[in-house]
Design a protein around this motif. Structure first.
Motif, PDB file in Angstrom:
ATOM      1  N   GLY A  29      -8.023  27.775 -10.686  1.00 41.73           N
ATOM      2  CA  GLY A  29      -8.755  28.385 -11.782  1.00 41.73           C
ATOM      3  C   GLY A  29      -9.282  27.373 -12.773  1.00 41.73           C
ATOM      4  O   GLY A  29      -9.173  26.166 -12.600  1.00 41.73           O
ATOM      5  N   GLN A  30      -9.827  27.883 -13.849  1.00 36.89           N
ATOM      6  CA  GLN A  30     -10.517  27.065 -14.838  1.00 36.89           C
ATOM      7  C   GLN A  30      -9.803  27.039 -16.191  1.00 36.89           C
ATOM      8  O   GLN A  30     -10.408  26.711 -17.203  1.00 36.89           O
ATOM      9  CB  GLN A  30     -11.945  27.603 -15.007  1.00 36.89           C
ATOM     10  CG  GLN A  30     -12.760  27.569 -13.736  1.00 36.89           C
ATOM     11  CD  GLN A  30     -12.999  26.152 -13.255  1.00 36.89           C
ATOM     12  OE1 GLN A  30     -13.388  25.286 -14.022  1.00 36.89           O
ATOM     13  NE2 GLN A  30     -12.749  25.897 -11.982  1.00 36.89           N
ATOM     14  N   VAL A  31      -8.519  27.376 -16.218  1.00 39.82           N
ATOM     15  CA  VAL A  31      -7.790  27.473 -17.481  1.00 39.82           C
ATOM     16  C   VAL A  31      -7.795  26.155 -18.248  1.00 39.82           C
ATOM     17  O   VAL A  31      -7.982  26.127 -19.456  1.00 39.82           O
ATOM     18  CB  VAL A  31      -6.338  27.953 -17.240  1.00 39.82           C
ATOM     19  CG1 VAL A  31      -5.558  27.998 -18.535  1.00 39.82           C
ATOM     20  CG2 VAL A  31      -6.337  29.314 -16.584  1.00 39.82           C
ATOM     21  N   PHE A  32      -7.605  25.043 -17.555  1.00 42.66           N
ATOM     22  CA  PHE A  32      -7.517  23.740 -18.212  1.00 42.66           C
ATOM     23  C   PHE A  32      -8.759  22.888 -17.960  1.00 42.66           C
ATOM     24  O   PHE A  32      -8.695  21.667 -17.894  1.00 42.66           O
ATOM     25  CB  PHE A  32      -6.273  23.001 -17.737  1.00 42.66           C
ATOM     26  CG  PHE A  32      -5.004  23.757 -17.995  1.00 42.66           C
ATOM     27  CD1 PHE A  32      -4.557  23.963 -19.284  1.00 42.66           C
ATOM     28  CD2 PHE A  32      -4.266  24.277 -16.951  1.00 42.66           C
ATOM     29  CE1 PHE A  32      -3.395  24.673 -19.540  1.00 42.66           C
ATOM     30  CE2 PHE A  32      -3.097  24.982 -17.184  1.00 42.66           C
ATOM     31  CZ  PHE A  32      -2.658  25.185 -18.482  1.00 42.66           C
ATOM     32  N   ARG A  55      -7.298  17.720  -4.142  1.00 39.95           N
ATOM     33  CA  ARG A  55      -8.222  18.773  -3.703  1.00 39.95           C
ATOM     34  C   ARG A  55      -8.622  19.747  -4.810  1.00 39.95           C
ATOM     35  O   ARG A  55      -9.409  20.661  -4.570  1.00 39.95           O
ATOM     36  CB  ARG A  55      -7.589  19.535  -2.539  1.00 39.95           C
ATOM     37  CG  ARG A  55      -7.389  18.629  -1.330  1.00 39.95           C
ATOM     38  CD  ARG A  55      -6.588  19.263  -0.247  1.00 39.95           C
ATOM     39  NE  ARG A  55      -6.291  18.274   0.797  1.00 39.95           N
ATOM     40  CZ  ARG A  55      -5.364  18.425   1.702  1.00 39.95           C
ATOM     41  NH1 ARG A  55      -4.633  19.516   1.734  1.00 39.95           N
ATOM     42  NH2 ARG A  55      -5.156  17.474   2.599  1.00 39.95           N
ATOM     43  N   THR A  56      -8.093  19.563  -6.012  1.00 37.44           N
ATOM     44  CA  THR A  56      -8.405  20.501  -7.088  1.00 37.44           C
ATOM     45  C   THR A  56      -9.774  20.236  -7.697  1.00 37.44           C
ATOM     46  O   THR A  56     -10.264  19.112  -7.671  1.00 37.44           O
ATOM     47  CB  THR A  56      -7.334  20.454  -8.202  1.00 37.44           C
ATOM     48  OG1 THR A  56      -7.593  21.514  -9.123  1.00 37.44           O
ATOM     49  CG2 THR A  56      -7.356  19.136  -8.951  1.00 37.44           C
ATOM     50  N   GLU A  57     -10.352  21.279  -8.227  1.00 33.30           N
ATOM     51  CA  GLU A  57     -11.609  21.169  -8.968  1.00 33.30           C
ATOM     52  C   GLU A  57     -11.396  21.633 -10.405  1.00 33.30           C
ATOM     53  O   GLU A  57     -12.345  21.847 -11.149  1.00 33.30           O
ATOM     54  CB  GLU A  57     -12.698  21.991  -8.284  1.00 33.30           C
ATOM     55  CG  GLU A  57     -13.049  21.466  -6.905  1.00 33.30           C
ATOM     56  CD  GLU A  57     -14.069  22.330  -6.185  1.00 33.30           C
ATOM     57  OE1 GLU A  57     -14.583  23.304  -6.781  1.00 33.30           O
ATOM     58  OE2 GLU A  57     -14.353  22.038  -5.012  1.00 33.30           O
ATOM     59  N   SER A  58     -10.123  21.774 -10.804  1.00 32.01           N
ATOM     60  CA  SER A  58      -9.781  22.349 -12.099  1.00 32.01           C
ATOM     61  C   SER A  58      -9.861  21.389 -13.274  1.00 32.01           C
ATOM     62  O   SER A  58      -9.713  21.806 -14.412  1.00 32.01           O
ATOM     63  CB  SER A  58      -8.360  22.932 -12.041  1.00 32.01           C
ATOM     64  OG  SER A  58      -8.308  23.969 -11.104  1.00 32.01           O
ATOM     65  N   PHE A  59     -10.044  20.098 -13.027  1.00 37.81           N
ATOM     66  CA  PHE A  59     -10.033  19.123 -14.112  1.00 37.81           C
ATOM     67  C   PHE A  59     -11.258  18.208 -14.044  1.00 37.81           C
ATOM     68  O   PHE A  59     -11.141  17.000 -13.851  1.00 37.81           O
ATOM     69  CB  PHE A  59      -8.749  18.286 -14.054  1.00 37.81           C
ATOM     70  CG  PHE A  59      -7.502  19.106 -14.141  1.00 37.81           C
ATOM     71  CD1 PHE A  59      -7.054  19.580 -15.360  1.00 37.81           C
ATOM     72  CD2 PHE A  59      -6.782  19.418 -12.999  1.00 37.81           C
ATOM     73  CE1 PHE A  59      -5.902  20.348 -15.448  1.00 37.81           C
ATOM     74  CE2 PHE A  59      -5.639  20.185 -13.074  1.00 37.81           C
ATOM     75  CZ  PHE A  59      -5.189  20.660 -14.304  1.00 37.81           C
ATOM     76  N   PRO A  60     -12.455  18.754 -14.258  1.00 39.61           N
ATOM     77  CA  PRO A  60     -13.669  17.949 -14.128  1.00 39.61           C
ATOM     78  C   PRO A  60     -13.804  16.860 -15.199  1.00 39.61           C
ATOM     79  O   PRO A  60     -14.578  15.929 -15.026  1.00 39.61           O
ATOM     80  CB  PRO A  60     -14.798  18.971 -14.252  1.00 39.61           C
ATOM     81  CG  PRO A  60     -14.199  20.090 -15.027  1.00 39.61           C
ATOM     82  CD  PRO A  60     -12.743  20.132 -14.630  1.00 39.61           C
TER      83      PRO A  60
END
Length: 132
Positions: A29-32, A55-60
């Motif tokens: 998700g996009q929480v952080f 593999r995460t995309e949550s911390f751009p």
């Protein structure tokens, strides 16, 4: 409507007893999304945790990542340093993990570590692993 933690820019989860399965909810998700600093120091993330982070995309916007003493394996570290999540990283702490020549080569060859200013490793650990 703005996400609940949209303004959070630093998350310190050191010594939180995290394992890969407890890491999954943070990475989904996009929480952080706005987080620039992640500290996972002294957690039991291992190879699976390294690969989940890779593999995460949550911390751009991530600029600082501390995964020191997270029991990450050589394969996990190679995947992590070679992943797009590293594209904005300026400071990377890998102290206390399994670092060998393969990991160092992956760091050098990574197309995503162009912004890296500080790399923290333990040279003693490197020498010890090279002997084995």
């Amino acid at each position: 409507r703005e996400p609940k933690f949209a303004k959070l820019n630093s998350l310190d989860l050191s010594y939180a007893h995290l394992v890969p399965s407890s890491l999954k909810p943070l990475l989904n998700g996009q929480v952080f999304k706005g987080c620039e600093s992640l500290n996972f120091h002294y957690n039991m993330l291992g190879e699976d945790g390294a690969k989940l982070l890779a593999r995460t995309e949550s911390f751009p916007n991530l600029r600082f990542l501390n995964v020191g003493f997270c029991q990450m394996t050589i394969d996990g570290l190679q995947e992590l340093v070679s992943s797009p999540v590293m594209q904005n990283i300026e400071r990377l702490n890998l102290v206390g993990n399994n670092i060998n020549e393969k990991v160092i080569k992956a760091i050098i060859k990574s197309p995503y570590l162009k912004n890296l200013k500080t790399l923290v490793i333990n040279p003693r650990m490197l020498r010890a692993t090279e002997r084995t």
